[in-house]
Design a protein around this motif. Structure first.
Motif, PDB file in Angstrom:
ATOM      1  N   ARG A  88       0.830  -1.206   0.000  1.00  0.00           N
ATOM      2  CA  ARG A  88       0.000   0.000   0.000  1.00  0.00           C
ATOM      3  C   ARG A  88       0.867   1.260   0.000  1.00  0.00           C
ATOM      4  O   ARG A  88       0.500   2.273  -0.600  1.00  0.00           O
ATOM      5  CB  ARG A  88      -0.930  -0.009   1.212  1.00  0.00           C
ATOM      6  CG  ARG A  88      -1.944  -1.148   1.199  1.00  0.00           C
ATOM      7  CD  ARG A  88      -3.059  -0.889   2.205  1.00  0.00           C
ATOM      8  NE  ARG A  88      -3.907  -2.049   2.392  1.00  0.00           N
ATOM      9  CZ  ARG A  88      -4.879  -2.423   1.556  1.00  0.00           C
ATOM     10  NH1 ARG A  88      -5.099  -1.731   0.462  1.00  0.00           N
ATOM     11  NH2 ARG A  88      -5.610  -3.494   1.814  1.00  0.00           N
ATOM     12  N   PHE A  89       2.000   1.205   0.682  1.00  0.00           N
ATOM     13  CA  PHE A  89       2.884   2.363   0.750  1.00  0.00           C
ATOM     14  C   PHE A  89       3.606   2.610  -0.567  1.00  0.00           C
ATOM     15  O   PHE A  89       3.765   3.748  -1.006  1.00  0.00           O
ATOM     16  CB  PHE A  89       3.905   2.169   1.878  1.00  0.00           C
ATOM     17  CG  PHE A  89       4.879   3.303   2.017  1.00  0.00           C
ATOM     18  CD1 PHE A  89       4.505   4.482   2.638  1.00  0.00           C
ATOM     19  CD2 PHE A  89       6.173   3.196   1.508  1.00  0.00           C
ATOM     20  CE1 PHE A  89       5.402   5.543   2.760  1.00  0.00           C
ATOM     21  CE2 PHE A  89       7.079   4.245   1.622  1.00  0.00           C
ATOM     22  CZ  PHE A  89       6.694   5.421   2.252  1.00  0.00           C
ATOM     23  N   CYS A  90       4.043   1.521  -1.223  1.00  0.00           N
ATOM     24  CA  CYS A  90       4.871   1.649  -2.427  1.00  0.00           C
ATOM     25  C   CYS A  90       4.071   1.774  -3.719  1.00  0.00           C
ATOM     26  O   CYS A  90       4.578   2.300  -4.714  1.00  0.00           O
ATOM     27  CB  CYS A  90       5.813   0.448  -2.546  1.00  0.00           C
ATOM     28  SG  CYS A  90       7.051   0.350  -1.240  1.00  0.00           S
ATOM     29  N   SER A  91       2.846   1.271  -3.735  1.00  0.00           N
ATOM     30  CA  SER A  91       2.076   1.224  -4.982  1.00  0.00           C
ATOM     31  C   SER A  91       1.837   2.608  -5.566  1.00  0.00           C
ATOM     32  O   SER A  91       1.482   3.545  -4.858  1.00  0.00           O
ATOM     33  CB  SER A  91       0.736   0.529  -4.743  1.00  0.00           C
ATOM     34  OG  SER A  91      -0.066   0.571  -5.912  1.00  0.00           O
ATOM     35  N   ILE A  92       2.014   2.722  -6.878  1.00  0.00           N
ATOM     36  CA  ILE A  92       1.727   3.960  -7.585  1.00  0.00           C
ATOM     37  C   ILE A  92       0.232   4.241  -7.576  1.00  0.00           C
ATOM     38  O   ILE A  92      -0.202   5.372  -7.764  1.00  0.00           O
ATOM     39  CB  ILE A  92       2.272   3.880  -9.035  1.00  0.00           C
ATOM     40  CG1 ILE A  92       2.302   5.267  -9.675  1.00  0.00           C
ATOM     41  CG2 ILE A  92       1.443   2.917  -9.874  1.00  0.00           C
ATOM     42  CD1 ILE A  92       2.959   5.256 -11.047  1.00  0.00           C
ATOM     43  N   ASN A  93      -0.563   3.191  -7.352  1.00  0.00           N
ATOM     44  CA  ASN A  93      -2.012   3.330  -7.248  1.00  0.00           C
ATOM     45  C   ASN A  93      -2.402   3.353  -5.768  1.00  0.00           C
ATOM     46  O   ASN A  93      -2.372   2.320  -5.102  1.00  0.00           O
ATOM     47  CB  ASN A  93      -2.716   2.165  -7.945  1.00  0.00           C
ATOM     48  CG  ASN A  93      -4.230   2.209  -7.763  1.00  0.00           C
ATOM     49  OD1 ASN A  93      -4.784   3.243  -7.385  1.00  0.00           O
ATOM     50  ND2 ASN A  93      -4.890   1.091  -8.016  1.00  0.00           N
ATOM     51  N   PRO A  94      -2.772   4.509  -5.224  1.00  0.00           N
ATOM     52  CA  PRO A  94      -3.093   4.594  -3.790  1.00  0.00           C
ATOM     53  C   PRO A  94      -4.346   3.816  -3.416  1.00  0.00           C
ATOM     54  O   PRO A  94      -4.580   3.562  -2.230  1.00  0.00           O
ATOM     55  CB  PRO A  94      -3.287   6.100  -3.564  1.00  0.00           C
ATOM     56  CG  PRO A  94      -3.697   6.632  -4.905  1.00  0.00           C
ATOM     57  CD  PRO A  94      -2.935   5.808  -5.909  1.00  0.00           C
ATOM     58  N   ASP A  95      -5.158   3.446  -4.413  1.00  0.00           N
ATOM     59  CA  ASP A  95      -6.409   2.725  -4.147  1.00  0.00           C
ATOM     60  C   ASP A  95      -6.300   1.234  -4.474  1.00  0.00           C
ATOM     61  O   ASP A  95      -7.314   0.560  -4.662  1.00  0.00           O
ATOM     62  CB  ASP A  95      -7.551   3.334  -4.965  1.00  0.00           C
ATOM     63  CG  ASP A  95      -7.787   4.792  -4.619  1.00  0.00           C
ATOM     64  OD1 ASP A  95      -7.685   5.130  -3.421  1.00  0.00           O
ATOM     65  OD2 ASP A  95      -8.059   5.585  -5.540  1.00  0.00           O
ATOM     66  N   ILE A  96      -5.082   0.703  -4.559  1.00  0.00           N
ATOM     67  CA  ILE A  96      -4.896  -0.704  -4.886  1.00  0.00           C
ATOM     68  C   ILE A  96      -5.659  -1.582  -3.901  1.00  0.00           C
ATOM     69  O   ILE A  96      -5.692  -1.312  -2.699  1.00  0.00           O
ATOM     70  CB  ILE A  96      -3.392  -1.071  -4.898  1.00  0.00           C
ATOM     71  CG1 ILE A  96      -3.199  -2.491  -5.449  1.00  0.00           C
ATOM     72  CG2 ILE A  96      -2.769  -0.915  -3.511  1.00  0.00           C
ATOM     73  CD1 ILE A  96      -1.736  -2.846  -5.684  1.00  0.00           C
ATOM     74  N   LYS A  97      -6.296  -2.620  -4.415  1.00  0.00           N
ATOM     75  CA  LYS A  97      -7.007  -3.576  -3.583  1.00  0.00           C
ATOM     76  C   LYS A  97      -6.179  -4.859  -3.485  1.00  0.00           C
ATOM     77  O   LYS A  97      -5.557  -5.288  -4.465  1.00  0.00           O
ATOM     78  CB  LYS A  97      -8.386  -3.894  -4.169  1.00  0.00           C
ATOM     79  CG  LYS A  97      -9.316  -2.676  -4.216  1.00  0.00           C
ATOM     80  CD  LYS A  97      -9.622  -2.163  -2.812  1.00  0.00           C
ATOM     81  CE  LYS A  97     -10.572  -0.965  -2.835  1.00  0.00           C
ATOM     82  NZ  LYS A  97      -9.877   0.283  -3.203  1.00  0.00           N
ATOM     83  N   ILE A  98      -6.202  -5.465  -2.303  1.00  0.00           N
ATOM     84  CA  ILE A  98      -5.376  -6.641  -2.060  1.00  0.00           C
ATOM     85  C   ILE A  98      -6.258  -7.808  -1.648  1.00  0.00           C
ATOM     86  O   ILE A  98      -7.080  -7.703  -0.727  1.00  0.00           O
ATOM     87  CB  ILE A  98      -4.316  -6.359  -0.979  1.00  0.00           C
ATOM     88  CG1 ILE A  98      -3.400  -5.225  -1.453  1.00  0.00           C
ATOM     89  CG2 ILE A  98      -3.512  -7.616  -0.676  1.00  0.00           C
ATOM     90  CD1 ILE A  98      -2.432  -4.746  -0.420  1.00  0.00           C
ATOM     91  N   VAL A  99      -6.089  -8.920  -2.347  1.00  0.00           N
ATOM     92  CA  VAL A  99      -6.835 -10.152  -2.085  1.00  0.00           C
ATOM     93  C   VAL A  99      -5.841 -11.220  -1.656  1.00  0.00           C
ATOM     94  O   VAL A  99      -4.785 -11.374  -2.273  1.00  0.00           O
ATOM     95  CB  VAL A  99      -7.579 -10.629  -3.353  1.00  0.00           C
ATOM     96  CG1 VAL A  99      -8.323 -11.925  -3.081  1.00  0.00           C
ATOM     97  CG2 VAL A  99      -8.524  -9.553  -3.852  1.00  0.00           C
ATOM     98  N   ILE A 100      -6.146 -11.949  -0.606  1.00  0.00           N
ATOM     99  CA  ILE A 100      -5.303 -13.075  -0.220  1.00  0.00           C
ATOM    100  C   ILE A 100      -6.101 -14.368  -0.338  1.00  0.00           C
ATOM    101  O   ILE A 100      -7.302 -14.400  -0.086  1.00  0.00           O
ATOM    102  CB  ILE A 100      -4.727 -12.933   1.208  1.00  0.00           C
ATOM    103  CG1 ILE A 100      -5.844 -12.807   2.247  1.00  0.00           C
ATOM    104  CG2 ILE A 100      -3.788 -11.749   1.292  1.00  0.00           C
ATOM    105  CD1 ILE A 100      -5.332 -12.914   3.673  1.00  0.00           C
ATOM    106  N   GLY A 101      -5.432 -15.414  -0.783  1.00  0.00           N
ATOM    107  CA  GLY A 101      -6.074 -16.706  -0.938  1.00  0.00           C
ATOM    108  C   GLY A 101      -5.019 -17.793  -0.955  1.00  0.00           C
ATOM    109  O   GLY A 101      -3.852 -17.566  -0.639  1.00  0.00           O
ATOM    110  N   GLY A 102      -5.434 -18.995  -1.314  1.00  0.00           N
ATOM    111  CA  GLY A 102      -4.505 -20.118  -1.340  1.00  0.00           C
ATOM    112  C   GLY A 102      -4.915 -21.187  -0.345  1.00  0.00           C
ATOM    113  O   GLY A 102      -5.831 -21.003   0.473  1.00  0.00           O
ATOM    114  N   SER A 103      -4.220 -22.306  -0.387  1.00  0.00           N
ATOM    115  CA  SER A 103      -4.593 -23.456   0.437  1.00  0.00           C
ATOM    116  C   SER A 103      -4.419 -23.216   1.927  1.00  0.00           C
ATOM    117  O   SER A 103      -4.977 -23.950   2.746  1.00  0.00           O
ATOM    118  CB  SER A 103      -3.776 -24.683   0.011  1.00  0.00           C
ATOM    119  OG  SER A 103      -2.390 -24.413   0.076  1.00  0.00           O
ATOM    120  N   ALA A 104      -3.650 -22.195   2.324  1.00  0.00           N
ATOM    121  CA  ALA A 104      -3.463 -21.905   3.747  1.00  0.00           C
ATOM    122  C   ALA A 104      -4.667 -21.188   4.347  1.00  0.00           C
ATOM    123  O   ALA A 104      -4.811 -21.127   5.567  1.00  0.00           O
ATOM    124  CB  ALA A 104      -2.205 -21.069   3.964  1.00  0.00           C
TER     125      ALA A 104
END
Length: 259
Positions: A200-216
């Motif tokens: 979130r700090f580094c992204s050029i897009n301040p509104d970036i959305k983050i999704v987490i998933g996977g078998s864990a």
């Protein structure tokens, strides 16, 4: 050892299904356009050179042969028949068959690259990245998810074998609307909150959305709130739902999207 074999079989089944779905979708388009007739597939045989290219994981060679054949959908269908027979007869290892299916699907992507990419750019909903940390070895599931996301109208890519510093460098110069992070085991959750904060700090897009998933990821999403993600997916279907509906709902709530 049994767990590894079971995992290989699951990977092969997923990759085979992924390849066959791609062929089915493409064949349907071609049939409706009048270019390809499915009965041709029973008359055409897969050349030894094409089969050899698949076995050697040589996408470039297989693509070249597909273009020269003038009927690559039939070649692809013939490939599936031969690979299925090899599976039944146990003449190829499960690993070899999985890699052949993977190469076949990548060949289909190469054969249809220009029209698919042109359409994707003009109709793109947004830019998405599915990130698999370099410590994770299996990328079949994430690659299939990327394929489905693209089909849903996104410009999606898979990033693998990149360290956190490389990810930050990419995001600081490349506009990404959604970053999906695949987590394979519980111990990979360690440090994930810090990674998300750095994104979130580094992204050029301040509104970036983050999704987490996977078998864990299992159980309710509430228990993962401490990570600071926008969406927690307990399955591939949950991840896809975000790209189909969840993203636009978040944008509307935040007043950034009126579609």
């Amino acid at each position: 050892m049994t767990g590894l074999v079971d995992e290989l079989y699951e990977d092969c089944e997923q990759t085979a299904g992924w390849a066959m779905q791609g062929i089915s979708d493409l064949a349907s388009i071609l049939i409706h356009s009048g270019w390809f007739h499915p009965e041709q597939s029973s008359r055409d045989t897969m050349s030894s050179a094409f089969f050899s290219a698949l076995g050697s994981r040589d996408v470039s060679k297989a693509t070249e042969l597909g273009q020269l054949s003038g009927n690559w959908p039939a070649l692809a269908m013939g490939a599936i028949t031969q690979l299925d027979q090899a599976w039944q007869d146990d003449t190829l290892s499960i690993g070899d068959i999985t890699e052949a299916y993977w190469t076949l699907r990548r060949t289909l992507d190469a054969l249809t690259a220009n029209p698919v990419r042109a359409t994707g750019r003009s109709l793109s909903i947004g830019a998405a990245v599915v990130y698999v940390p370099s410590s994770e070895q299996h990328t079949f599931g994430p690659q299939m998810l990327v394929d489905k996301i693209n089909r849903a109208g996104w410009d999606a890519q898979l990033w693998h074998s990149l360290g956190s510093s490389a990810i930050m460098e990419q995001l600081s110069s490349k506009h990404v609307d959604v970053l999906g992070i695949s987590v394979g085991t519980d111990n990979r959750l360690h440090g994930l909150a810090d990674l998300i904060s750095d994104v979130r700090f580094c992204s050029i897009n301040p509104d970036i959305k983050i999704v987490i998933g996977g078998s864990a990821i299992c159980g309710t999403s509430v228990q993962y709130e401490f990570l600071g993600a926008d969406w927690v997916a307990a399955s591939a279907e949950d991840s896809l739902q975000f790209f189909q509906h969840g993203w636009s709902e978040l944008q509307r709530r935040e007043g950034r999207f009126n579609g």
